[in-house]
Enzyme design. Structure first.
Site, mmCIF file in Angstrom:
data_model
loop_
_atom_site.group_PDB
_atom_site.id
_atom_site.type_symbol
_atom_site.label_atom_id
_atom_site.label_comp_id
_atom_site.label_asym_id
_atom_site.label_seq_id
_atom_site.Cartn_x
_atom_site.Cartn_y
_atom_site.Cartn_z
ATOM 1 N N ARG A 35 -34.736 31.152 -4.323
ATOM 2 C CA ARG A 35 -35.516 30.979 -3.086
ATOM 3 C C ARG A 35 -35.035 31.927 -1.991
ATOM 4 O O ARG A 35 -34.008 31.693 -1.353
ATOM 5 C CB ARG A 35 -35.403 29.523 -2.623
ATOM 6 C CG ARG A 35 -36.124 29.232 -1.346
ATOM 7 C CD ARG A 35 -37.628 29.348 -1.490
ATOM 8 N NE ARG A 35 -38.159 28.357 -2.424
ATOM 9 C CZ ARG A 35 -39.371 28.446 -2.987
ATOM 10 N NH1 ARG A 35 -40.171 29.474 -2.731
ATOM 11 N NH2 ARG A 35 -39.784 27.520 -3.833
ATOM 12 N N HIS A 65 -42.391 39.736 -3.239
ATOM 13 C CA HIS A 65 -42.507 38.540 -2.385
ATOM 14 C C HIS A 65 -41.337 38.483 -1.387
ATOM 15 O O HIS A 65 -40.459 37.628 -1.497
ATOM 16 C CB HIS A 65 -42.510 37.328 -3.317
ATOM 17 C CG HIS A 65 -43.008 36.058 -2.718
ATOM 18 N ND1 HIS A 65 -42.558 35.559 -1.522
ATOM 19 C CD2 HIS A 65 -43.928 35.174 -3.170
ATOM 20 C CE1 HIS A 65 -43.175 34.411 -1.273
ATOM 21 N NE2 HIS A 65 -44.006 34.161 -2.263
ATOM 22 N N GLU A 124 -45.451 40.491 2.127
ATOM 23 C CA GLU A 124 -45.346 40.873 0.720
ATOM 24 C C GLU A 124 -46.379 41.925 0.348
ATOM 25 O O GLU A 124 -47.578 41.657 0.412
ATOM 26 C CB GLU A 124 -45.581 39.637 -0.168
ATOM 27 C CG GLU A 124 -44.894 38.380 0.325
ATOM 28 C CD GLU A 124 -45.468 37.103 -0.286
ATOM 29 O OE1 GLU A 124 -45.999 37.152 -1.409
ATOM 30 O OE2 GLU A 124 -45.395 36.061 0.366
#
Ligand code: TA6
Length: 304
Positions: free
Chosen positions: A81, A173, A277
């Protein structure tokens, strides 16, 4: 040995020692191997072989510019994450696991060192394997190149190594560290249409001078410009994101409800991150056998 040759050899030895210090592979969190890139300017980056996942990018003066959750887990099968997850071969939800499988595969370090322009780089590759073929029955070669100098360049290339065509979507991302997302803006998207995932994917024309964050924000800007600026990034910096080969740009902040529902993300951490992103979402890439596609994003930072 004559003096000149000896001196040349000494220099070479010094250079080699210096070179090897610029790219090292060491044990990272969860015992996972990570590649550490150090540029002579003082800038540094860390890249896990797991997912070809960048987890850190520090500017020459030591400011961490990527967001990595304090609750991030480094466990095979789970996404990390924060940082820069590689999304491939599917962006978002669909028949494959969310955001595809590249982020939960072990990549191989194919090449690393210093390039002629002085950048420090590492190139990681992923080939189809039994697990990927179970999910997605296509032979492929994916390559991620991270190149660190004054800026950070992340390239993604995909080659169809099989006998049949395939299509995919992809994204870098990127989670950026911000001082306070409520004071952060993303500029450069005025006049661009976006799919608003917060409103069931309806298309909206952005008429604002900047994206501001006041609640959950999840947008896919279609045919986005090649450069956007993130103001209010870590240490009050501005980050310039330039993309090539990626048509779209995703802007995301999950806000509080999502944050509270995730074990790998702190309840208040949404205040300290924003995702911008470079992505190829609306028009999937189609590759015939033997064809390749490549795209990249370059991040640079200024003090205001
Ligand atoms: O890029 C934004 C997004 O697609 C959001 O919709 C959000 O759910 C997300 O990425 C994070 O996905 P993940 O699978 O990493 O939890």
């Amino acid at each position: 040995m004559d003096e000149t040759r000896k001196r040349a050899r000494d220099w070479q030895a010094k250079d080699e020692a210096h070179e090897s210090a610029r790219v090292i592979v060491t044990e990272g969190r969860g015992g996972m191997p990570k590649v550490v890139l150090r540029h002579p300017s003082g800038a540094a980056a860390e890249l896990y072989l797991y997912g070809a996942h960048l987890t850190s990018w520090r500017s020459a003066d030591g400011e961490e510019l990527l967001f990595l959750s304090e609750q991030a887990v480094f466990v095979p099968g789970k996404g990390i994450r924060g940082g820069v997850p590689i999304v491939f071969p599917q962006f978002g939800a669909g028949p494959l696991p969310q955001h595809g499988f590249a982020r939960s595969q072990e990549w191989t370090l194919e090449e690393s060192g210093s390039s002629a322009d002085g950048a420090v780089f590492a190139r990681l590759v992923l080939r189809d394997n039994e697990e990927t073929r179970t999910l997605w029955p296509h032979p492929f070669l994916a390559e991620v190149t991270v190149s660190l100098a004054d800026s950070l360049h992340v390239g993604l290339a995909v080659t169809n190594t099989g006998d049949d065509p395939f299509s995919f979507t992809a994204a870098l991302h990127s989670y950026f560290a911000v001082a306070d997302v409520r004071e952060t803006t993303v500029e450069g998207l005025r006049g661009i249409r976006y799919r608003d995932k917060v409103q069931d994917g309806i298309e909206v024309l952005d008429t604002e001078d900047a994206v501001r964050f006041r609640g959950e924000t999840d947008r896919v800007y279609l045919g986005a410009p090649s450069m956007v600026r993130i103001r209010g990034a870590a240490g009050g910096r501005t980050i310039e994101l330039r993309k090539e080969g990626f048509a779209d740009l995703v802007v995301w902040n999950p806000w509080s409800e999502w944050s509270r529902s995730k074990e790998d993300f702190g309840d208040e951490e949404y205040l300290r991150m924003v995702c911008a992103e470079a992505a190829q979402v609306a028009d999937p890439v189609h590759l015939e056998p033997g064809q390749s596609w490549q795209a990249a994003q370059t991040l640079s930072v200024s003090s205001r």
